[in-house]
Design an enzyme around this catalytic site. Sequence first.
Site, PDB file in Angstrom:
ATOM      1  N   LYS A  36       0.822  -1.213   0.000  1.00  0.00           N
ATOM      2  CA  LYS A  36       0.000   0.000   0.000  1.00  0.00           C
ATOM      3  C   LYS A  36       0.855   1.261   0.000  1.00  0.00           C
ATOM      4  O   LYS A  36       0.485   2.259  -0.627  1.00  0.00           O
ATOM      5  CB  LYS A  36      -0.957   0.005   1.189  1.00  0.00           C
ATOM      6  CG  LYS A  36      -0.313   0.118   2.556  1.00  0.00           C
ATOM      7  CD  LYS A  36      -1.364   0.132   3.638  1.00  0.00           C
ATOM      8  CE  LYS A  36      -0.747   0.165   5.029  1.00  0.00           C
ATOM      9  NZ  LYS A  36       0.014   1.413   5.279  1.00  0.00           N
ATOM     10  N   ASP A 221      -3.741   7.275   4.737  1.00  0.00           N
ATOM     11  CA  ASP A 221      -3.286   5.915   5.011  1.00  0.00           C
ATOM     12  C   ASP A 221      -3.925   5.426   6.309  1.00  0.00           C
ATOM     13  O   ASP A 221      -4.295   6.222   7.172  1.00  0.00           O
ATOM     14  CB  ASP A 221      -1.756   5.923   5.128  1.00  0.00           C
ATOM     15  CG  ASP A 221      -1.166   4.522   5.134  1.00  0.00           C
ATOM     16  OD1 ASP A 221      -1.884   3.564   4.788  1.00  0.00           O
ATOM     17  OD2 ASP A 221       0.018   4.396   5.481  1.00  0.00           O
ATOM     18  N   GLN A 252      -7.379  -4.917  10.069  1.00  0.00           N
ATOM     19  CA  GLN A 252      -6.299  -4.409  10.913  1.00  0.00           C
ATOM     20  C   GLN A 252      -6.747  -3.222  11.764  1.00  0.00           C
ATOM     21  O   GLN A 252      -5.931  -2.421  12.216  1.00  0.00           O
ATOM     22  CB  GLN A 252      -5.096  -4.016  10.049  1.00  0.00           C
ATOM     23  CG  GLN A 252      -4.488  -5.188   9.298  1.00  0.00           C
ATOM     24  CD  GLN A 252      -3.219  -4.809   8.559  1.00  0.00           C
ATOM     25  OE1 GLN A 252      -2.187  -4.527   9.168  1.00  0.00           O
ATOM     26  NE2 GLN A 252      -3.288  -4.800   7.234  1.00  0.00           N
ATOM     27  N   ARG A 615       2.830  -9.801  10.545  1.00  0.00           N
ATOM     28  CA  ARG A 615       4.112  -9.075  10.558  1.00  0.00           C
ATOM     29  C   ARG A 615       5.250 -10.012  10.164  1.00  0.00           C
ATOM     30  O   ARG A 615       6.350  -9.563   9.846  1.00  0.00           O
ATOM     31  CB  ARG A 615       4.440  -8.502  11.938  1.00  0.00           C
ATOM     32  CG  ARG A 615       3.464  -7.527  12.563  1.00  0.00           C
ATOM     33  CD  ARG A 615       3.075  -6.404  11.669  1.00  0.00           C
ATOM     34  NE  ARG A 615       1.817  -6.707  10.981  1.00  0.00           N
ATOM     35  CZ  ARG A 615       1.329  -6.012   9.983  1.00  0.00           C
ATOM     36  NH1 ARG A 615       1.980  -4.982   9.495  1.00  0.00           N
ATOM     37  NH2 ARG A 615       0.188  -6.350   9.412  1.00  0.00           N
TER      38      ARG A 615
END
Length: 755
Positions: A36, A221, A252, A615
Site C-alpha cells: 500500500k 493511510d 487491521q 508481521r
Amino acid sequence: MANTDRILQGLNPQQREAVACIDGPLLVLAGAGSGKTRMLTHRIAYLIASGAAQPWQILAVTFTNKAAREMRDRVDRLLEASGARVWVSTFHSTCVRILRRDIGHLGYKQSFVIYDDSDQLAALKRVLRGLELDERAYPPRSVRSQIDRMKSRGLWPDEVARLGSWEGDRIAQIYQRYQRELALSNALDFGDLILLTVRLFENHPGVLADYRRRWPYLLVDEYQDTNPVQYRLLRLLAGEERNLCVVGDEDQSIYRFREADIRNILDFEKDFPGAAVVRLEQNYRSTQSILDAASAVVANNLERKGKRLFTERRGGEPVRYYQAADDRGEAAFVVGEVLRLREQGCKLADAAIFYRTHAQSRPFEEELLKYNLPYAVVGGTRFYDRAEIRNALAYLRVLRNPDDTESLLRVVNTPARGVGSTTLERMLILAEDANESLYATLRRASAGGALRGTAGKGIAEFFAVYDDLRDVASSGQLALALARVLERSGYLRALEREASIESEARLENLTELLAAAEEFERQNRDGELSLQDGDEERNLIDLFLEQVTLLAAADDLVAGADRIALLTAHVAKGLEFPTVFLVGMEEGLLPHHASLNDDAALEEERRLCYVGMTRAMERLYLTNATVRRMYGSTRYNPPSRFLDEVPSDLMVGRSVPRPRAAAVSTSAPTVSRSGTETRSPTRGADSSIDYSEGQWEPGEVPPLRAGARVEHPIFGTGTLEQVMGGGSTTKARIRFDRVGVKTIVLRYVQLRLLS
C-alpha cells in the site's frame, strides 16, 4: 516513455488501477503486506506527472512519523527530488502546522506548546487539587484517558455535560477546568491539535476554503484507524470536490480504545456515494503458509468486507506452536530459538517478540540478559522521557513560551535555587486568582519585592538566567541555544559536582541530546528534512520541540542496530520481521479478559492476533504457558481460542508440556518439526541456576571486595562497587556492563567471582 508510464511500471494490475484513478472518492482495501505504501507514493507521483496537481496541492496523511518519512523519501526518489513540497505527515503534525498559522482565530498565540502525557498528568493533578477532588476517587491517569476519549469523539466540556449523567457532569467540570489550565499556559494537548483544527474549520469558513484550495487532493493511510474527530476533519477538507483517496484494511482495525471507529471504512461507500473500490490482495511480505494461517483466524470475524490474500512465495515453513509449563519456560524456548537461528546466520534484528501487554516482557528480558543478547523494548522508557532530557528541553520550551506552566515548574528550581514547593503552590494560587500564567505572577512578585528570603533570591536568579538566554533562543540557533541553556543555567555544573554514576549517565545523555540537536540543524541546512510550506519562516527550536513531542513508540526502533525487538502487538502494526514470536496465546491475554463478554471487542482481539501474525515474513511462532505469574499472582490460562482457528495442516508442534524441574538449565529448549521438545547439551555443572533457594547461608560473609569483577546469572558481568550490611541482609551494589547499577541481596543469587 511518458513519465506516467514510467511511474506505472512494476505495479500489479490492482495497484495500477488505484494509482490511475485520479478524480472522485476512492477506497483502496489493502491487505497486510500488499504494497500500500508503494501504491500511495506512486499515486502521488502520478498526480504530479500527469499534470493533475502540483506537489504543494497534495496532502497525504498517515499515523506515524516513520511511515510519513518513508512515503516522503519514496516520492522524492520517484520524482527525482521535485516532490519535496508534497505535504506528507501525520494527522497531528498536519494540524500543528495549520494551527501555527491560524490558531489566532481561536484566541490562542502561535507560540503554543504541546503537552505530552506527563505534562497532562501534572496539569490534571493541579486541577483535581483545585477542585478538592480525591485522586483515589478520580485517578489522574483515568481522568486523562476519559478526556482524551471525549476529544477523540469531538466533544467539548459543555457537550460532555449534556450527556446527562452525574459522572458525566463531574468529568465535564474537570475537563472544563483542565482546558482553562491549558489556555493559561498557552498549551495544547494531543487531542486539542485535531479538535481545535476542526473547530477552526467549522467556525471560520474562509480559513477552510483556503485549505481546500491549497489541497484539492487528499490521501489517507490506515483509514480504518480514524476516530470520529479525524473523520470530521477529513470530511471538511474533502469538500464538494471529494478527491479523497483512503487506504486501509478493516482486518487491521485495532485501536478501539483510542476511539478508532471501524465503521469509517466499512461505511465509506455510503458516506461517499459513487466511490470507486480497489482491492489489493497480493502480499509481498509473508509466505503462503503464514498468510493462510492468519486469514483463517480473521475469517471468523463478521465485521469485514473480506479479501483473499495470496503471494507468489509458495510454501514456506509451517507455523510453529509451543506450549510451555510456565512463563519462564516460554521465554527459555523463545530465546533458545533465537540462538538457534543466529547459529544459522540470522541476525538478532531479524527477530521480534510480540505480546499483548507490557507486563509480559519481564521473563523475556531476563532470559535475553542471561545470554547477553542485546534487545530493545519498544514503547518503554524513551530517551526523550528521561528526567535530564525533559529538564533541558523544558528550558527551551519556557524560553519560546514563558506561559508554559509545566515547563516553568520543572526548571525554576533546576538546578536547586532554594525555590520550594510551598512557594510555588502559593504562586499558583495567586496566578489562578488573577487569571494569569504562573510566569506573569512570578515576574510581578519578583519585581515588586513580594518574594523574600531564599525563595525570592532563587526566583530572581532564575529570571536573570532567563533574560540572558532569551536572545539566543529567539535566534533559532538550536544547538547553540541548547548548549548555552545547559551552561548558563548551572545544570551541567550541578551534575558534575554530584560526581555519581547516575550523574555521569545523565551528562552522557545530555551530550547525546546536543548531538541530536546538531544533527537536526544539519538536516535542515542540507535539505534532508523536508520543511513543508511555511516552515521556513518558523524558529528551528520550535520545529525540534514539535518533532520530539510527536514521536511515536514505533519510532524508537533504530535502523541498523542488531538487537531483538520486544513490543506489544499494537505497536507492531506497520512493522515487519523475518521471524515473529507471538507469545502469550492464552484466554485472558490474547484475547484479553476484558473482551471475553463483548462480541465487538472480541473481534478486535482477533484482528490484533491477525496483525501480529502478518508481521512475520518467513517464520511465525505462536507460544503460551500453562502457568503464568503476573501482577503478583499465579494464573492458569487455557490456550487461546485463536489457536483452534488455525487449520491443523498449517501448524506444527501441538504438544503437552512436561513438568518443569526446580533447577532451570540455561540451555534453552528447542522444538522439532514434529513438535517434541529437545534440549541442547548443558555446558557444565556451573550452568544451572537454582531460583528456589537462597544461595548464601544467613551467617556467611561473601568473599567480595570493591572493585572485583563478578558475574550475575541474569544481569551478566559487572564491577562490584560496595558491599552493605551483613548476614542474611547483605547487599551488593554492582555496576553491570549492560544494565547499569543494581543493588541485590546476596542471599538470593550466586555471584561468580571473576577477578
